[in-house]
Structures are given as C-alpha cells and as structure tokens.
Design a protein around this motif. Structure first.
Motif, PDB file in Angstrom:
ATOM      1  N   ALA A 145      50.545 -46.951 -13.316  1.00  0.00           N
ATOM      2  CA  ALA A 145      51.702 -46.400 -12.616  1.00  0.00           C
ATOM      3  C   ALA A 145      52.304 -45.274 -13.444  1.00  0.00           C
ATOM      4  O   ALA A 145      51.996 -45.124 -14.635  1.00  0.00           O
ATOM      5  N   VAL A 146      53.143 -44.483 -12.808  1.00  0.00           N
ATOM      6  CA  VAL A 146      53.854 -43.411 -13.501  1.00  0.00           C
ATOM      7  C   VAL A 146      55.348 -43.589 -13.236  1.00  0.00           C
ATOM      8  O   VAL A 146      55.757 -43.956 -12.133  1.00  0.00           O
ATOM      9  N   VAL A 147      56.153 -43.348 -14.266  1.00  0.00           N
ATOM     10  CA  VAL A 147      57.598 -43.498 -14.140  1.00  0.00           C
ATOM     11  C   VAL A 147      58.166 -42.296 -13.396  1.00  0.00           C
ATOM     12  O   VAL A 147      58.043 -41.154 -13.853  1.00  0.00           O
ATOM     13  N   GLU A 148      58.785 -42.547 -12.239  1.00  0.00           N
ATOM     14  CA  GLU A 148      59.367 -41.482 -11.421  1.00  0.00           C
ATOM     15  C   GLU A 148      60.842 -41.244 -11.762  1.00  0.00           C
ATOM     16  O   GLU A 148      61.327 -40.126 -11.700  1.00  0.00           O
ATOM     17  N   GLU A 149      61.538 -42.321 -12.136  1.00  0.00           N
ATOM     18  CA  GLU A 149      62.984 -42.194 -12.355  1.00  0.00           C
ATOM     19  C   GLU A 149      63.468 -43.342 -13.235  1.00  0.00           C
ATOM     20  O   GLU A 149      62.965 -44.465 -13.145  1.00  0.00           O
ATOM     21  N   ILE A 150      64.443 -43.035 -14.085  1.00  0.00           N
ATOM     22  CA  ILE A 150      65.115 -44.080 -14.867  1.00  0.00           C
ATOM     23  C   ILE A 150      66.362 -44.473 -14.089  1.00  0.00           C
ATOM     24  O   ILE A 150      67.354 -43.723 -14.059  1.00  0.00           O
ATOM     25  N   VAL A 151      66.337 -45.620 -13.450  1.00  0.00           N
ATOM     26  CA  VAL A 151      67.470 -46.061 -12.636  1.00  0.00           C
ATOM     27  C   VAL A 151      68.627 -46.480 -13.523  1.00  0.00           C
ATOM     28  O   VAL A 151      69.786 -46.122 -13.294  1.00  0.00           O
ATOM     29  N   GLN A 152      68.321 -47.255 -14.550  1.00  0.00           N
ATOM     30  CA  GLN A 152      69.370 -47.697 -15.496  1.00  0.00           C
ATOM     31  C   GLN A 152      68.752 -47.769 -16.880  1.00  0.00           C
ATOM     32  O   GLN A 152      67.794 -48.519 -17.105  1.00  0.00           O
ATOM     33  N   ASP A 153      69.290 -46.975 -17.800  1.00  0.00           N
ATOM     34  CA  ASP A 153      68.725 -46.948 -19.144  1.00  0.00           C
ATOM     35  C   ASP A 153      69.343 -48.052 -19.995  1.00  0.00           C
ATOM     36  O   ASP A 153      70.385 -48.618 -19.654  1.00  0.00           O
ATOM     37  N   VAL A 168      60.763 -40.366 -17.920  1.00  0.00           N
ATOM     38  CA  VAL A 168      60.239 -39.832 -16.658  1.00  0.00           C
ATOM     39  C   VAL A 168      58.890 -39.151 -16.899  1.00  0.00           C
ATOM     40  O   VAL A 168      58.745 -38.350 -17.823  1.00  0.00           O
ATOM     41  N   GLY A 169      57.909 -39.506 -16.082  1.00  0.00           N
ATOM     42  CA  GLY A 169      56.569 -38.944 -16.215  1.00  0.00           C
ATOM     43  C   GLY A 169      55.643 -39.756 -17.093  1.00  0.00           C
ATOM     44  O   GLY A 169      54.448 -39.449 -17.192  1.00  0.00           O
ATOM     45  N   MET A 170      56.144 -40.782 -17.722  1.00  0.00           N
ATOM     46  CA  MET A 170      55.339 -41.601 -18.628  1.00  0.00           C
ATOM     47  C   MET A 170      54.352 -42.456 -17.831  1.00  0.00           C
ATOM     48  O   MET A 170      54.701 -43.048 -16.815  1.00  0.00           O
ATOM     49  N   LYS A 171      53.103 -42.523 -18.291  1.00  0.00           N
ATOM     50  CA  LYS A 171      52.092 -43.373 -17.666  1.00  0.00           C
ATOM     51  C   LYS A 171      52.201 -44.769 -18.270  1.00  0.00           C
ATOM     52  O   LYS A 171      52.191 -44.922 -19.496  1.00  0.00           O
ATOM     53  N   VAL A 172      52.267 -45.788 -17.401  1.00  0.00           N
ATOM     54  CA  VAL A 172      52.439 -47.155 -17.864  1.00  0.00           C
ATOM     55  C   VAL A 172      51.475 -48.077 -17.115  1.00  0.00           C
ATOM     56  O   VAL A 172      50.848 -47.693 -16.136  1.00  0.00           O
TER      57      VAL A 172
END
Length: 368
Positions: A44-52, A96-100
């Motif tokens: 998966a790829v991170v699209e958004e940080i909802v809550q840091d 954001v954009g990180m592959k996980v």
C-alpha cells in the motif's frame, strides 16, 4: 558425444529428479497454529496522514491514523483508513507517499487495516542482487559456481531440512543429511570431481560431525539441553501440535552454523596440498601432510576467532544487558544463555581445528 556433454546431461537429469523429489516432499498439510483466515499482507501507499502522533519535541506517542491506497490483493485500488503504531518491531512512522505493508482483514463487511511495516522488499532484493553481482564480477566462472552453490544450499535448507524437521524426523539427522548433500554439491560445483574436492568434502563432513559430537558432550556435562532456549514455551506448543523434536534443534543449529567455516578450511587445505603436489610431484604423502598441517595451524587462530566473534555478535544484546546490570561472575558463568553461546562457539571452533588434520591426511593420501 564427448564425456563433458554426457556428464552435464546426467547432472541436469539428476537436478530435475531432485527438484521433483523436493516438490513431492513439500506437499505438507500444516497444522493451523494461529487462525489467519481472511487476513492478508498487502502493499500500500500512504495517501494522507489523518492524525499524526508526533509531539512538538519530535517524539512519537501512541498511534498514527493514516489513509492507505492498496496496491495489491482483492481490494487493489481502494483506500482504507489504517492505524500505524510507532513500535520498534511493528508499524512505521508514516509520511505521505511512503510505501508500506498493510495487514488487511474484513469484519462485518468493513475493511480493517493496520500498518505492519515499511515496504522493504525492493531494497532487500536490490541488496541481494548487488551481492550476487559483486561475487560474479570478482569471481568470474568461479563466482557463478559459488552463487549456484549458495542457491543450492538455501534450497536444501528451505525445502528439505525444514520439511524434514516438520515431519518429525530428527533435526540432528536432518542436519547431517543436508550437510553431506550441500558439501558434496558445493565442492563439485566449485572444483568438479577431483582428488582435491573429494578430500575437501570428506574433511568438511568429518569436521562438522566432530563439532556436533563435542556440542553434545558439552551439553551433557553442563546440563544444557535444547529446552534451555528463549521462547521455549512457544516451541513446546509447536512441538505438541506438530511433533517437531524441539530438544534437538539447538544441536542441529550448531551443525548448520559451523558448516561454512569448516568448509572454507577444508577446501583451503585441500587446495594447498593439491597445488604443492602439482608444483613438486616428488613430494611424499608425509611431506604433503606436514605442509597441510603447517598451513592449517595458521588458519586455526583466525577461523576460530571468526566463529567466536560471530557468535559473540549474535549475543551482543545479552552481553550489553549483563554488563549494564553488573551481574556477578558466578551468575554469568551459570546462565543458560552464556553456556549456550560458549557451547556454540567452542564446538564450531573445534570443528575447524579438527578439519585441518582430517583434510590434510585425506588430501595427502589421495594426492600420493
């Protein structure tokens, strides 16, 4: 048709038969130890940080809530909200954009996701490819043979050694069998079938067996068994469910761990004696043996040091823990973990030391 073509054909045929055997041998219906139905690990790829979860001081507290876009699996292309912990073993501090890698499961018709780790697969494969490329670049044809031998060894460990253990076969017996097969295959791939390679094979096998025997004696005299290891409760559960002989795993591991260093010494001694005989055909078996012993004595110290340092590095966390808490001498020398590390290091080193006379004697006799 020349002999080389016939030999290669026979080797190819034997290789195909061996692969077919491994395929059949690995048709195992494993016992379910942990229910994982409906769960999968997906890219998966991170699209958004909802809550840091990063504080103003740069520390991370609690979990992140992130929005992931799935790249693989049944739900490829969908976005899902996930939790990512900032633990040392699991989770990742997402950007954001990180592959996980995400753990995906379905509950009451809804997707439930959490971040398992950063996606390390591309870099892992790159480093493996770089390692292989360097070996081939420096070693040439010998390098290609070395890579093939390494691949064969990994194949045997993953698809022969582990399935044998899982089926309830003695881990020590399985280790000995795999050691014999991989030693013969490795020496043959590197040097073909010659007096030099046969001497190296025999010396290596005898040296590894000697290491295993010494480890068994060490364990008997000190009261250390295969049940005195970390996570023994989990291993006993696995043993009860599958029939794996957990008590022998420690000693089988010592045999496997010592193989590389012992093989190195065996081939080095055998190659030296073969080269001496080639340069001076008048040398007697006694003189060749003495020369092999002289070379071997120089190798003993460095190879034994290598093994001791390798096992020390593997237990560095334990050593730091002992040092920091200022354990007493009697407490340290009687700890199971220390005893096991000493048994592994000394046994493997003894295997290296005994490989020198074994290989020197066999190589000198075969070259005579």
């Amino acid at each position: 048709m020349n002999k080389a073509v016939i030999r290669r054909g026979c080797l190819a045929f034997a290789g195909i038969l061996f692969l077919l055997f491994l395929y059949h041998f690995n048709q195992i219906e494993k016992v379910t130890l942990l229910e994982t139905e409906g769960r999968s690990f997906e890219k998966a790829v991170v699209e958004e940080i909802v809550q840091d979860n990063e504080t103003e001081h740069g520390n991370t507290v609690g979990d992140q809530q992130v929005l992931l876009r799935l790249l693989t699996g049944q739900y490829k292309g969908e976005t899902v909200e996930a939790i990512s912990s900032s633990g040392y073993l699991y989770g990742a501090h997402c950007t954001v954009g990180m592959k996980v890698i995400a753990i995906i499961s379905e509950s009451s018709g809804e997707l439930v996701a959490s971040v398992y780790s950063q996606n390390r697969e591309p870099m892992v494969l790159f480093m493996v490819a770089l390692f292989v490329a360097i070996i081939v670049l420096i070693g040439g044809k010998k390098g290609i043979s070395s890579v093939a031998a390494l691949g064969f060894t990994l194949l045997c460990i993953c698809f022969l050694f582990l399935p044998m253990i899982y089926k309830g076969i003695s881990p020590i017996g399985a280790a000995v069998l795999v050691i014999v097969i991989t030693t013969v295959a490795t020496m043959y791939l590197i040097d073909g079938l010659s007096a030099k390679s046969v001497a190296a094979m025999a010396g290596t096998i005898l040296g590894v067996v000697a290491a295993g025997v010494f480890a068994w004696i060490f364990g008997k005299l000190t009261g250390i068994t295969g049940y005195n290891v970390d996570d023994i409760e989990n291993l006993i559960y696995v043993q009860d469910m599958t029939g794996i002989r957990v008590g022998e795993l420690l000693f089988a591991g010592i045999l496997i761990a010592s193989l590389g260093a012992v093989m190195d010494v065996g081939m080095s001694i055998s190659a030296t004696i073969a080269e001496l005989k080639l340069k001076n055909p008048d040398m007697t078996a006694r003189e060749l043996f003495q020369s092999g012993m002289h070379v071997g004595k120089d190798m003993m110290g460095t190879m034994s040091n290598t093994l001791i340092l390798a096992f020390t590095g593997g237990s560095l966390n334990t050593l730091v823990y002992i040092y920091a808490y200022n354990y007493e001498y009697r407490q340290i020398v009687n700890m199971y973990s220390v005893g096991i590390e000493l048994m592994q290091g000394i046994s493997a080193s003894l295997g290296v030391v005994l490989t020198v006379p074994f290989t020197s004697l066999i190589a000198a006799w075969l070259q005579e």
